[in-house]
Scaffold this motif. Sequence first.
Motif, PDB file in Angstrom:
ATOM      1  N   GLY A 139       9.070  -8.273  12.273  1.00 22.61           N
ATOM      2  CA  GLY A 139       8.410  -9.274  11.453  1.00 22.61           C
ATOM      3  C   GLY A 139       6.903  -9.263  11.609  1.00 22.61           C
ATOM      4  O   GLY A 139       6.155  -9.437  10.638  1.00 22.61           O
ATOM      5  N   LEU A 140       6.427  -9.013  12.823  1.00 19.23           N
ATOM      6  CA  LEU A 140       4.986  -8.996  13.060  1.00 19.23           C
ATOM      7  C   LEU A 140       4.311  -7.831  12.334  1.00 19.23           C
ATOM      8  O   LEU A 140       3.256  -8.007  11.707  1.00 19.23           O
ATOM      9  N   ILE A 141       4.909  -6.635  12.423  1.00 19.10           N
ATOM     10  CA  ILE A 141       4.289  -5.497  11.739  1.00 19.10           C
ATOM     11  C   ILE A 141       4.357  -5.676  10.225  1.00 19.10           C
ATOM     12  O   ILE A 141       3.434  -5.301   9.496  1.00 19.10           O
ATOM     13  N   LEU A 142       5.429  -6.289   9.751  1.00 18.07           N
ATOM     14  CA  LEU A 142       5.524  -6.549   8.316  1.00 18.07           C
ATOM     15  C   LEU A 142       4.464  -7.555   7.869  1.00 18.07           C
ATOM     16  O   LEU A 142       3.889  -7.429   6.779  1.00 18.07           O
ATOM     17  N   ALA A 143       4.196  -8.549   8.715  1.00 16.93           N
ATOM     18  CA  ALA A 143       3.170  -9.526   8.378  1.00 16.93           C
ATOM     19  C   ALA A 143       1.799  -8.854   8.273  1.00 16.93           C
ATOM     20  O   ALA A 143       1.015  -9.151   7.361  1.00 16.93           O
ATOM     21  N   LEU A 144       1.506  -7.950   9.197  1.00 19.11           N
ATOM     22  CA  LEU A 144       0.236  -7.224   9.137  1.00 19.11           C
ATOM     23  C   LEU A 144       0.137  -6.381   7.875  1.00 19.11           C
ATOM     24  O   LEU A 144      -0.914  -6.346   7.204  1.00 19.11           O
ATOM     25  N   ASP A 145       1.233  -5.699   7.542  1.00 10.66           N
ATOM     26  CA  ASP A 145       1.220  -4.857   6.344  1.00 10.66           C
ATOM     27  C   ASP A 145       1.114  -5.689   5.073  1.00 10.66           C
ATOM     28  O   ASP A 145       0.447  -5.292   4.107  1.00 10.66           O
ATOM     29  N   LEU A 146       1.786  -6.835   5.058  1.00 11.89           N
ATOM     30  CA  LEU A 146       1.690  -7.713   3.893  1.00 11.89           C
ATOM     31  C   LEU A 146       0.260  -8.203   3.702  1.00 11.89           C
ATOM     32  O   LEU A 146      -0.255  -8.246   2.571  1.00 11.89           O
ATOM     33  N   ALA A 147      -0.394  -8.546   4.812  1.00 12.36           N
ATOM     34  CA  ALA A 147      -1.786  -8.978   4.714  1.00 12.36           C
ATOM     35  C   ALA A 147      -2.657  -7.865   4.140  1.00 12.36           C
ATOM     36  O   ALA A 147      -3.553  -8.113   3.321  1.00 12.36           O
ATOM     37  N   LEU A 148      -2.381  -6.616   4.560  1.00 15.13           N
ATOM     38  CA  LEU A 148      -3.145  -5.490   4.034  1.00 15.13           C
ATOM     39  C   LEU A 148      -2.952  -5.343   2.528  1.00 15.13           C
ATOM     40  O   LEU A 148      -3.914  -5.122   1.775  1.00 15.13           O
ATOM     41  N   LEU A 149      -1.700  -5.456   2.079  1.00 16.36           N
ATOM     42  CA  LEU A 149      -1.418  -5.322   0.649  1.00 16.36           C
ATOM     43  C   LEU A 149      -2.087  -6.432  -0.163  1.00 16.36           C
ATOM     44  O   LEU A 149      -2.621  -6.192  -1.245  1.00 16.36           O
ATOM     45  N   GLU A 150      -2.075  -7.636   0.379  1.00 21.07           N
ATOM     46  CA  GLU A 150      -2.651  -8.753  -0.351  1.00 21.07           C
ATOM     47  C   GLU A 150      -4.177  -8.694  -0.369  1.00 21.07           C
ATOM     48  O   GLU A 150      -4.814  -9.134  -1.327  1.00 21.07           O
ATOM     49  N   LEU A 151      -4.761  -8.129   0.686  1.00 20.16           N
ATOM     50  CA  LEU A 151      -6.228  -8.113   0.805  1.00 20.16           C
ATOM     51  C   LEU A 151      -6.817  -6.733   0.513  1.00 20.16           C
ATOM     52  O   LEU A 151      -7.966  -6.476   0.884  1.00 20.16           O
ATOM     53  N   ALA A 261       6.925   0.360  -8.182  1.00 18.91           N
ATOM     54  CA  ALA A 261       6.985   0.160  -6.734  1.00 18.91           C
ATOM     55  C   ALA A 261       5.736  -0.542  -6.204  1.00 18.91           C
ATOM     56  O   ALA A 261       5.822  -1.381  -5.298  1.00 18.91           O
ATOM     57  N   THR A 262       4.587  -0.213  -6.737  1.00 18.35           N
ATOM     58  CA  THR A 262       3.366  -0.826  -6.231  1.00 18.35           C
ATOM     59  C   THR A 262       3.303  -2.310  -6.582  1.00 18.35           C
ATOM     60  O   THR A 262       2.839  -3.130  -5.785  1.00 18.35           O
ATOM     61  N   ALA A 263       3.786  -2.664  -7.765  1.00 20.27           N
ATOM     62  CA  ALA A 263       3.826  -4.083  -8.135  1.00 20.27           C
ATOM     63  C   ALA A 263       4.857  -4.837  -7.306  1.00 20.27           C
ATOM     64  O   ALA A 263       4.667  -6.015  -6.974  1.00 20.27           O
ATOM     65  N   ALA A 264       5.932  -4.165  -6.942  1.00 17.26           N
ATOM     66  CA  ALA A 264       7.004  -4.819  -6.186  1.00 17.26           C
ATOM     67  C   ALA A 264       6.663  -4.978  -4.710  1.00 17.26           C
ATOM     68  O   ALA A 264       7.218  -5.862  -4.032  1.00 17.26           O
ATOM     69  N   SER A 265       5.774  -4.142  -4.195  1.00 17.88           N
ATOM     70  CA  SER A 265       5.534  -4.080  -2.748  1.00 17.88           C
ATOM     71  C   SER A 265       5.159  -5.414  -2.116  1.00 17.88           C
ATOM     72  O   SER A 265       5.736  -5.793  -1.085  1.00 17.88           O
ATOM     73  N   PRO A 266       4.190  -6.193  -2.659  1.00 13.50           N
ATOM     74  CA  PRO A 266       3.852  -7.466  -2.006  1.00 13.50           C
ATOM     75  C   PRO A 266       5.037  -8.418  -1.915  1.00 13.50           C
ATOM     76  O   PRO A 266       5.253  -9.051  -0.871  1.00 13.50           O
ATOM     77  N   PHE A 267       5.791  -8.527  -3.000  1.00 14.32           N
ATOM     78  CA  PHE A 267       6.951  -9.426  -2.959  1.00 14.32           C
ATOM     79  C   PHE A 267       7.998  -8.931  -1.961  1.00 14.32           C
ATOM     80  O   PHE A 267       8.556  -9.727  -1.187  1.00 14.32           O
ATOM     81  N   LEU A 268       8.265  -7.631  -1.972  1.00 13.39           N
ATOM     82  CA  LEU A 268       9.264  -7.081  -1.058  1.00 13.39           C
ATOM     83  C   LEU A 268       8.862  -7.307   0.392  1.00 13.39           C
ATOM     84  O   LEU A 268       9.692  -7.654   1.237  1.00 13.39           O
ATOM     85  N   PHE A 269       7.591  -7.114   0.689  1.00 14.11           N
ATOM     86  CA  PHE A 269       7.130  -7.341   2.043  1.00 14.11           C
ATOM     87  C   PHE A 269       7.310  -8.798   2.449  1.00 14.11           C
ATOM     88  O   PHE A 269       7.756  -9.107   3.560  1.00 14.11           O
ATOM     89  N   SER A 270       6.973  -9.717   1.560  1.00 14.62           N
ATOM     90  CA  SER A 270       7.137 -11.139   1.865  1.00 14.62           C
ATOM     91  C   SER A 270       8.600 -11.473   2.112  1.00 14.62           C
ATOM     92  O   SER A 270       8.941 -12.206   3.052  1.00 14.62           O
ATOM     93  N   LEU A 271       9.476 -10.937   1.265  1.00 10.63           N
ATOM     94  CA  LEU A 271      10.899 -11.211   1.399  1.00 10.63           C
ATOM     95  C   LEU A 271      11.455 -10.595   2.689  1.00 10.63           C
ATOM     96  O   LEU A 271      12.205 -11.242   3.430  1.00 10.63           O
ATOM     97  N   ILE A 272      11.081  -9.355   2.956  1.00  9.01           N
ATOM     98  CA  ILE A 272      11.563  -8.693   4.166  1.00  9.01           C
ATOM     99  C   ILE A 272      11.073  -9.422   5.408  1.00  9.01           C
ATOM    100  O   ILE A 272      11.791  -9.550   6.409  1.00  9.01           O
ATOM    101  N   LEU A 273       9.835  -9.908   5.349  1.00  9.73           N
ATOM    102  CA  LEU A 273       9.285 -10.669   6.473  1.00  9.73           C
ATOM    103  C   LEU A 273      10.115 -11.917   6.736  1.00  9.73           C
ATOM    104  O   LEU A 273      10.470 -12.225   7.882  1.00  9.73           O
TER     105      LEU A 273
END
Length: 429
Positions: A139-151, A261-273
Motif C-alpha cells: 500500500g505504501l509503494i502504491l501511494a507513492l506511485d499514485l502521488a507521482l501519477l497525480e502530480l 491504460a494511461t487514463a485508467a492508471s490513476p483510478f486503478l492505483f487509487s482502487l488498488i491502494l
Amino acid sequence: MLAGPWLLALAGAAAGSAGTLASFGPLRLRADAFPSAVITLAALAQVVVLPLVALRTDRARAKQRVLLVCAALGALVAVGLAATSGDEWLAAGLAFFVGSVLWSVGDVAWNGMLPGLAAGGDYEAVSARGSAVGYVGGGLILALDLALLELRGVFGIGEATAVRICFLTGAAWWLVFCLPAARRLRHVERHPAERHRAEGGAGGAGPMAPLTSVRSQLRLVRSMPATARFLVAYLCFADAMSAVISLSSTFLTHQLFHDDATAASPFLFSLILAVQFVAMGGALAAARLANRYGPKLVLAANLVIWCLAIFFAWAVLDNLVEAVAMGLVIGVALGGTSTLSRSLFARMVPAGREAVFFSFYEVSSQGTSWIAPLIFTVVVDVTGSFRQAILSLVVLFVVGLVLLARVDPTRAAGEAAGVSLPSPTLAAD
C-alpha cells in the motif's frame, strides 16, 4: 496491477484498428486477449519450474537464499518492463512472463518458512501478520506511485513516463526492503537437511533424476488423501482468485476506460491502494474469526464473498463508484482467503519438506492458473465480452468450495505428522 493494462496498451498499438495481434494458422490472438495469454503461458511454465527449484531449496536449506535471488532478479525484470515502448509488446510480455515465474518461486520459499515461524502452533496469527505487513508495504509503494501519477504535471512528465517510473520504483522497493528483511530469516528451518535419497527412490544421478524426485514427492502427496483433497480444492478457487486479481485491472480498463491504460492508471492505483489496506484488515479479521469458528469455515465464507463480487461485476458494475465497491469487497476476501489457505496448508506439510510441498501449493495457486485465464481468453475471443468472461470464473470458485467442504484438516495434520525424514532431495551426488 499496471502490468496488465501496460501490455494491453502496447498490444493495442501494435494491432491497430484490425485488433488482431498475431495469427497462428487458423488461430488468431486479439490484442485485448494478450495479457491473459501471457499469464497462461507463465502459469504453464511454473508447473515444471516450481517443484524442481523447491527440491533444491529443501535439500540445501536455501529458502532465504532463494528469496534473496528472486527479489534481486525481479527488480531487474521490473526495470526491463519499464524500458518497453511503442510496438515492443513481445518484449513486455516476456518481461511479465519472467517476473511472474520469479514471483512464484520467491513465494514458495516465503510460504515454506511459515511452519518454522509458527513454532507455537498459532498458524493463523503468524500467517495473518505476514499478510498484513505485506499489504501495508504494498500500500505504501502504491501511494507513492499514485502521488507521482497525480502530480506528473508538476514534474513535467507524461502519463506513459509516469507509469514507467512506477515500474522502476517497484524495483527499488524490492531491493531496499525485501533484501534486508530476507537476510534476517537465515535460520528459519524446522529440521536440519540430510543428504539422502528421496523416499520413493530417485536412485542414481542423471538428467532425469530431478523429475524422478518430483514424481516421488507427488506419490507421497497422493498417499495423504486429506492433504491431496485440500490441494485440489485450492487449485480450483486459487486459480480463479489469481485470475480475478491479475485481470481485474484489464477488465476495468476495458469496461470503464475503453482500453486507455494511461487514463485508467490513476483510478486503478487509487482502487488498488484501498484494496491493499482493506485486505490487511481482512487478513487480521479472518485470523480472529478462525480462532473462534475454525479456519475451514471462515475460509469457505470468504469463497462465498468472491462469488458475490463476481456476480456484482457481471450484472451491475457500470461506473467508478461500483468499481470501488467491488474492489473493497474483493479486498476483504483476498486478505482472508490468502491468510487461511496458507495457514491451513502449513499444518499439512511434513517436517523437512516445506519448500517442495509449498511448491505444489504454489502450482495450485499460480502454476495451474492457466485454466482460469484460458477460460477468460477463450470467452473474450468468442464473445468479445469481458463481462461474460469474468462471470465464467464463478464455476471454479463453486467447485473449490464444494471440494473444501470435504476436507478434514485434523486428518491432514495427522498425515503430515506420520511422514518421516529424510528430507526430500535430488539423487545423491
